[in-house]
Design a protein around this motif. Structure first.
Motif, PDB file in Angstrom:
ATOM      1  N   ARG A 105      -4.554  -2.848  -8.099  1.00  0.00           N
ATOM      2  CA  ARG A 105      -3.559  -2.336  -7.134  1.00  0.00           C
ATOM      3  C   ARG A 105      -2.207  -2.119  -7.808  1.00  0.00           C
ATOM      4  O   ARG A 105      -1.506  -1.139  -7.516  1.00  0.00           O
ATOM      5  CB  ARG A 105      -3.409  -3.314  -5.961  1.00  0.00           C
ATOM      6  CG  ARG A 105      -4.590  -3.346  -5.012  1.00  0.00           C
ATOM      7  CD  ARG A 105      -4.219  -4.030  -3.702  1.00  0.00           C
ATOM      8  NE  ARG A 105      -3.736  -5.392  -3.897  1.00  0.00           N
ATOM      9  CZ  ARG A 105      -4.513  -6.461  -3.928  1.00  0.00           C
ATOM     10  NH1 ARG A 105      -5.830  -6.321  -3.802  1.00  0.00           N
ATOM     11  NH2 ARG A 105      -3.999  -7.664  -4.087  1.00  0.00           N
ATOM     12  N   GLN A 108      -2.350   1.124  -9.658  1.00  0.00           N
ATOM     13  CA  GLN A 108      -2.318   2.274  -8.752  1.00  0.00           C
ATOM     14  C   GLN A 108      -0.931   2.502  -8.149  1.00  0.00           C
ATOM     15  O   GLN A 108      -0.569   3.644  -7.844  1.00  0.00           O
ATOM     16  CB  GLN A 108      -3.338   2.080  -7.631  1.00  0.00           C
ATOM     17  CG  GLN A 108      -4.779   2.287  -8.076  1.00  0.00           C
ATOM     18  CD  GLN A 108      -5.729   2.190  -6.899  1.00  0.00           C
ATOM     19  OE1 GLN A 108      -5.952   1.117  -6.355  1.00  0.00           O
ATOM     20  NE2 GLN A 108      -6.274   3.325  -6.494  1.00  0.00           N
ATOM     21  N   ASN A 109      -0.183   1.434  -7.978  1.00  0.00           N
ATOM     22  CA  ASN A 109       1.118   1.545  -7.312  1.00  0.00           C
ATOM     23  C   ASN A 109       2.275   1.797  -8.278  1.00  0.00           C
ATOM     24  O   ASN A 109       3.428   1.869  -7.846  1.00  0.00           O
ATOM     25  CB  ASN A 109       1.401   0.267  -6.516  1.00  0.00           C
ATOM     26  CG  ASN A 109       0.463   0.099  -5.331  1.00  0.00           C
ATOM     27  OD1 ASN A 109      -0.046   1.081  -4.803  1.00  0.00           O
ATOM     28  ND2 ASN A 109       0.213  -1.135  -4.937  1.00  0.00           N
ATOM     29  N   MET A 114      -2.224   4.544 -14.696  1.00  0.00           N
ATOM     30  CA  MET A 114      -3.281   5.192 -13.916  1.00  0.00           C
ATOM     31  C   MET A 114      -4.628   4.579 -14.284  1.00  0.00           C
ATOM     32  O   MET A 114      -4.919   4.366 -15.469  1.00  0.00           O
ATOM     33  CB  MET A 114      -3.293   6.699 -14.208  1.00  0.00           C
ATOM     34  CG  MET A 114      -4.392   7.469 -13.497  1.00  0.00           C
ATOM     35  SD  MET A 114      -4.254   9.271 -13.741  1.00  0.00           S
ATOM     36  CE  MET A 114      -4.566   9.395 -15.513  1.00  0.00           C
ATOM     37  N   THR A 145      -3.091   8.149  -8.466  1.00  0.00           N
ATOM     38  CA  THR A 145      -3.506   6.914  -7.795  1.00  0.00           C
ATOM     39  C   THR A 145      -5.016   6.846  -7.591  1.00  0.00           C
ATOM     40  O   THR A 145      -5.520   5.869  -7.042  1.00  0.00           O
ATOM     41  CB  THR A 145      -2.810   6.772  -6.427  1.00  0.00           C
ATOM     42  OG1 THR A 145      -3.249   7.821  -5.556  1.00  0.00           O
ATOM     43  CG2 THR A 145      -1.298   6.822  -6.572  1.00  0.00           C
ATOM     44  N   SER A 146      -5.716   7.885  -8.040  1.00  0.00           N
ATOM     45  CA  SER A 146      -7.176   7.910  -7.897  1.00  0.00           C
ATOM     46  C   SER A 146      -7.818   6.822  -8.748  1.00  0.00           C
ATOM     47  O   SER A 146      -7.311   6.440  -9.798  1.00  0.00           O
ATOM     48  CB  SER A 146      -7.701   9.283  -8.323  1.00  0.00           C
ATOM     49  OG  SER A 146      -9.109   9.265  -8.449  1.00  0.00           O
ATOM     50  N   LYS A 147      -8.958   6.333  -8.288  1.00  0.00           N
ATOM     51  CA  LYS A 147      -9.693   5.331  -9.064  1.00  0.00           C
ATOM     52  C   LYS A 147     -10.611   5.960 -10.107  1.00  0.00           C
ATOM     53  O   LYS A 147     -11.151   5.270 -10.961  1.00  0.00           O
ATOM     54  CB  LYS A 147     -10.530   4.448  -8.131  1.00  0.00           C
ATOM     55  CG  LYS A 147      -9.707   3.512  -7.267  1.00  0.00           C
ATOM     56  CD  LYS A 147     -10.606   2.592  -6.462  1.00  0.00           C
ATOM     57  CE  LYS A 147      -9.790   1.601  -5.650  1.00  0.00           C
ATOM     58  NZ  LYS A 147     -10.661   0.691  -4.869  1.00  0.00           N
TER      59      LYS A 147
END
Length: 220
Positions: A105, A108-109, A114, A145-147
């Motif tokens: 997280r 992503q934030n 990335m 922010t994509s996984k």
């Protein structure tokens, strides 16, 4: 526990307590439904070592392993289990799972990082993004922010250089050793954090990792 859903259908499986649980090297367990499968696969039947007529011969497991007499490896797992117990080991694994989710997280934030792929137990693979590459991703409409981002080849080539250069700068500084590695879904090598061993990673540890990468990667 959900990570092991379906394991009851497996014929056999293996795991490495020397990784996530922090057991001494080398500690690997192979679990099978078939009692004599290891002996059938590995036995050499050395006459000078093994004789079924000996007292307690059924307890000599040396002929079931290609390492023969190195059965003391199993004591490492037994001692770990004896010391922590099932509950303690379970807590150790749960903490690692929660810690992995927290770091993912945080990646992503943060605009400068990335994920390279969806995290899996117990690895987080990610990229450091200098400002110029952040801008390139935005221009291409790529969601940082994509996984599991799809990165164009021209940007991937630059990311690959960034990973190598940042790794070298961190190594030379003496502040941090962190590996980079290839992934099947990405062209560029990414950084990899493995949540292994007995160390408990907390949020301040992750902030320190990211801050060091920001400090040494700001000019890349």
């Amino acid at each position: 526990r959900s990570l092991l859903d379906g394991i009851q259908h497996a014929d056999s499986f293996t795991f490495n307590p020397h990784k996530m649980l922090g057991a001494p090297q080398q500690t690997t367990a192979f679990i099978s439904r078939h009692k004599n499968i290891l002996k059938a696969a590995n036995s050499s039947g050395a006459k000078y070592l093994f004789d079924c007529r000996k007292n307690g011969a059924e307890c000599d497991l040396g002929d079931t392993s290609y390492t023969c007499g190195r059965k003391a490896d199993s004591i490492k797992l037994w001692a770990l289990w004896k010391y922590y117990g099932p509950h303690g080991i379970g807590q150790m694994v749960e903490r690692k799972a929660d810690s992995l989710s927290l770091f993912a997280r945080m990646i992503q934030n943060h605009d400068s990082f990335m994920l390279a792929c969806n995290p899996w137990p117990f690895n987080v693979n990610f990229y450091f993004l200098p400002k110029r590459i952040q801008n390139m991703l935005k221009e291409c409409g790529i969601d940082a922010t994509s996984k599991n981002p799809s990165i164009p080849d021209d940007i991937s080539r630059q990311l690959a250089v960034v990973s190598v250069q940042l790794k070298l700068k961190l190594h030379q500084s003496g502040k941090m050793l962190i590996p980079y590695q290839p992934l099947s879904n990405q062209t560029a090598d990414c950084f990899r954090l493995v949540l292994a061993g007995k160390k408990i990673f907390v949020e301040s540890d992750y902030h320190h990792i990211l801050q060091l990468m920001l400090e040494y990667g700001s000019t890349l």
